[in-house]
Design a protein around this motif. Structure first.
Motif, mmCIF file in Angstrom:
data_model
loop_
_atom_site.group_PDB
_atom_site.id
_atom_site.type_symbol
_atom_site.label_atom_id
_atom_site.label_comp_id
_atom_site.label_asym_id
_atom_site.label_seq_id
_atom_site.Cartn_x
_atom_site.Cartn_y
_atom_site.Cartn_z
ATOM 1 N N ARG A 33 0.824 -1.208 0.000
ATOM 2 C CA ARG A 33 0.000 0.000 0.000
ATOM 3 C C ARG A 33 0.863 1.264 0.000
ATOM 4 N NH1 ARG A 33 -4.178 -2.334 -2.114
ATOM 5 N NH2 ARG A 33 -5.858 -3.007 -0.709
ATOM 6 N N LEU A 34 1.998 1.192 0.698
ATOM 7 C CA LEU A 34 2.946 2.318 0.668
ATOM 8 C C LEU A 34 3.350 2.628 -0.769
ATOM 9 C CD1 LEU A 34 4.970 4.259 2.240
ATOM 10 C CD2 LEU A 34 6.609 2.370 2.044
ATOM 11 N N CYS A 35 3.498 1.583 -1.571
ATOM 12 C CA CYS A 35 3.920 1.741 -2.969
ATOM 13 C C CYS A 35 2.750 2.030 -3.903
ATOM 14 C CB CYS A 35 4.661 0.485 -3.426
ATOM 15 S SG CYS A 35 6.267 0.268 -2.623
ATOM 16 N N GLY A 36 1.567 2.244 -3.344
ATOM 17 C CA GLY A 36 0.423 2.619 -4.157
ATOM 18 C C GLY A 36 -0.342 1.470 -4.770
ATOM 19 N N TYR A 37 -0.054 0.244 -4.334
ATOM 20 C CA TYR A 37 -0.733 -0.912 -4.921
ATOM 21 C C TYR A 37 -2.193 -0.957 -4.484
ATOM 22 C CZ TYR A 37 -1.792 -5.769 -6.103
ATOM 23 O OH TYR A 37 -2.363 -6.898 -6.613
ATOM 24 N N GLN A 38 -3.109 -1.212 -5.424
ATOM 25 C CA GLN A 38 -4.537 -1.212 -5.129
ATOM 26 C C GLN A 38 -5.209 -2.561 -5.416
ATOM 27 O OE1 GLN A 38 -6.136 1.323 -3.619
ATOM 28 N NE2 GLN A 38 -4.106 2.294 -3.500
ATOM 29 N N GLY A 39 -4.428 -3.570 -5.799
ATOM 30 C CA GLY A 39 -5.011 -4.866 -6.123
ATOM 31 C C GLY A 39 -5.149 -5.771 -4.916
ATOM 32 N N GLU A 40 -5.157 -7.093 -5.163
ATOM 33 C CA GLU A 40 -5.359 -8.069 -4.095
ATOM 34 C C GLU A 40 -4.209 -9.072 -3.964
ATOM 35 O OE1 GLU A 40 -7.765 -7.950 -1.934
ATOM 36 O OE2 GLU A 40 -8.715 -6.232 -2.920
ATOM 37 N N ARG A 41 -3.221 -8.990 -4.856
ATOM 38 C CA ARG A 41 -2.133 -9.981 -4.807
ATOM 39 C C ARG A 41 -1.401 -9.975 -3.478
ATOM 40 N NH1 ARG A 41 1.699 -8.497 -9.519
ATOM 41 N NH2 ARG A 41 2.955 -10.186 -8.620
ATOM 42 N N HIS A 42 -1.306 -8.802 -2.874
ATOM 43 C CA HIS A 42 -0.533 -8.692 -1.629
ATOM 44 C C HIS A 42 -1.131 -9.535 -0.506
ATOM 45 C CE1 HIS A 42 -3.801 -6.047 -0.841
ATOM 46 N NE2 HIS A 42 -3.221 -5.301 0.095
ATOM 47 N N ALA A 93 5.073 -26.171 1.691
ATOM 48 C CA ALA A 93 4.541 -26.521 0.378
ATOM 49 C C ALA A 93 3.381 -25.617 -0.010
ATOM 50 C CB ALA A 93 4.093 -27.988 0.385
ATOM 51 N N ARG A 94 2.493 -25.317 0.939
ATOM 52 C CA ARG A 94 1.386 -24.398 0.691
ATOM 53 C C ARG A 94 1.912 -23.013 0.306
ATOM 54 N NH1 ARG A 94 -2.472 -27.168 -0.475
ATOM 55 N NH2 ARG A 94 -4.327 -27.483 0.811
ATOM 56 N N ALA A 95 2.973 -22.584 0.999
ATOM 57 C CA ALA A 95 3.561 -21.278 0.674
ATOM 58 C C ALA A 95 4.042 -21.250 -0.769
ATOM 59 C CB ALA A 95 4.711 -20.968 1.626
ATOM 60 N N PHE A 96 4.690 -22.326 -1.216
ATOM 61 C CA PHE A 96 5.170 -22.383 -2.594
ATOM 62 C C PHE A 96 4.002 -22.400 -3.576
ATOM 63 C CE2 PHE A 96 8.992 -24.500 -0.529
ATOM 64 C CZ PHE A 96 9.752 -23.343 -0.575
ATOM 65 N N ASP A 102 0.548 -16.729 -7.573
ATOM 66 C CA ASP A 102 0.753 -15.295 -7.818
ATOM 67 C C ASP A 102 1.248 -15.055 -9.243
ATOM 68 O OD1 ASP A 102 1.099 -12.426 -6.686
ATOM 69 O OD2 ASP A 102 3.063 -12.889 -7.570
ATOM 70 N N GLY A 103 2.059 -15.956 -9.747
ATOM 71 C CA GLY A 103 2.466 -15.883 -11.143
ATOM 72 C C GLY A 103 3.700 -15.055 -11.443
ATOM 73 N N VAL A 160 7.422 -5.088 -5.431
ATOM 74 C CA VAL A 160 7.371 -5.861 -6.680
ATOM 75 C C VAL A 160 5.942 -5.930 -7.212
ATOM 76 C CG1 VAL A 160 7.726 -8.146 -7.688
ATOM 77 C CG2 VAL A 160 9.442 -7.198 -6.144
ATOM 78 N N VAL A 161 4.961 -6.227 -6.331
ATOM 79 C CA VAL A 161 3.577 -6.332 -6.823
ATOM 80 C C VAL A 161 3.063 -4.975 -7.300
ATOM 81 C CG1 VAL A 161 3.023 -8.322 -5.378
ATOM 82 C CG2 VAL A 161 2.525 -6.024 -4.520
ATOM 83 N N ALA A 162 3.644 -3.902 -6.784
ATOM 84 C CA ALA A 162 3.233 -2.558 -7.209
ATOM 85 C C ALA A 162 4.001 -2.067 -8.436
ATOM 86 C CB ALA A 162 3.421 -1.569 -6.052
ATOM 87 N N ASP A 163 4.900 -2.927 -8.967
ATOM 88 C CA ASP A 163 5.704 -2.563 -10.150
ATOM 89 C C ASP A 163 6.508 -1.289 -9.929
ATOM 90 O OD1 ASP A 163 4.964 -4.732 -11.790
ATOM 91 O OD2 ASP A 163 3.071 -3.738 -12.297
ATOM 92 N N ARG A 164 7.037 -1.142 -8.733
ATOM 93 C CA ARG A 164 7.882 0.018 -8.445
ATOM 94 C C ARG A 164 9.307 -0.243 -8.906
ATOM 95 N NH1 ARG A 164 5.092 3.743 -4.927
ATOM 96 N NH2 ARG A 164 7.026 4.938 -4.853
#
Length: 300
Positions: A33-42, A93-96, A102-103, A160-164
């Motif tokens: 959110r600090l990086c401005g991300y507005q999606g749900e991947r986080h 394993a669940r974490a992986f 996430d892709g 990374v998810v915010a493409d910064r």
């Protein structure tokens, strides 16, 4: 955490009920959110980070033969060592799976690298355990691996998810890494503090296990020959009496090692805050700064 194998959700329910600060996923959510991300991947990645952390706790409690975790009976004390290790493997394993879902190959790289580094840190801790010849540099290498690596990864993936740009990702990595070191320094100071009892933990667990932590290294370095012989007996030889912990605490007070450990944690905390300088003021930036204060204020 759901599975048709009933023991897995049972043990998982015990972990969730035990509570905890959920600090690492909070870092991922706040950094994104600090990086401005507005999606749900986080959200999925925050869960991934917490699964990695929880898996390491399950394994650590088996290695350390811990009976308590967050003031309650540890999972291994209730379900046994075999179940704890295997459910820890399941959580890894669940974490992986969450990473793959996430892709992002970059997210996968960051979190997989952190998982490997955590394992290396734990093994290094095992190598230097009970060895009073260990150095502060080795101790820092241990805590950078077993604790700070996941803090750094948790915040870095937010960028990374915010493409910064890389600069922002590295700034958040630095924030997390320095915060993680500060956090572990405070944890190691707490093991020799009466505050530990208020947190539902036993005072002196590290002492009884012969762990090499900064308070022990400082007390050893500042002690006379008689004191050094004491530390070698209780840490290296593991020959401990009922009175030894009280004497160890007395030596630590004499040499001011807890205060020194906390002072060093504050220095790392200041470095963490400095890493956020390039981000504009926002509720998320203030939250990340407050997290630093919270981590250090655990020693009162």
């Amino acid at each position: 955490m759901q599975s048709p194998v009933q023991l897995i959700p049972q043990l998982a329910a015990h972990l969730i009920a035990a509570g905890g600060k959920r600090l690492r996923p909070l870092l991922t959510l706040s950094a994104a959110r600090l990086c401005g991300y507005q999606g749900e991947r986080h959200t999925g990645l925050a869960a991934c980070v917490e699964f990695i952390h929880t898996a390491t706790l399950l394994h650590d409690d088996v290695v350390d033969e811990s009976a308590l975790r967050r003031g309650q009976a540890s999972a291994n004390a209730i379900f046994g060592n075999n179940a704890s290790v295997l459910v820890g493997d399941f959580l890894f394993a669940r974490a992986f799976q969450l990473m793959v879902d996430d892709g992002s190959l970059e997210v996968l790289r960051i979190l997989c690298s952190a998982a490997a580094t955590i394992a290396e840190g734990e093994v290094l801790q095992l190598v230097i355990q009970n060895d009073m010849a260990s150095t502060e540099a080795q101790y820092l290498e241990v805590i950078e691996g077993k604790t700070a690596a996941l803090f750094a990864a948790a915040t870095r993936v937010g960028a990374v998810v915010a493409d910064r740009p890389l600069e922002d990702a590295e700034a958040l990595d630095s924030y997390g890494r320095n915060l993680g070191i500060a956090f572990q320094l405070i944890d190691d100071a707490l093991d020799y503090s009466a505050v530990q009892e208020q947190l539902g933990k036993t005072v002196g667990d590290d002492f009884r296990e012969g762990k090499i932590t900064l308070p022990v290294l400082l007390a050893f370095a500042r002690g006379d020959d008689e004191e050094k012989a004491f530390w070698r007996r209780v840490i290296e030889d593991r020959e401990q009496t009922d009175e030894d912990l009280a004497f160890a605490l007395q030596l630590m007070r004499r040499h001011g090692v807890i205060e020194e450990t906390v002072a060093r944690a504050r220095e790392y905390g200041e470095r963490a805050i400095e890493s956020l300088r390039g981000f504009p003021d926002s509720p998320y930036r203030r939250a990340l700064i407050d997290i630093v204060a919270f981590c250090i204020a655990r020693v009162r």
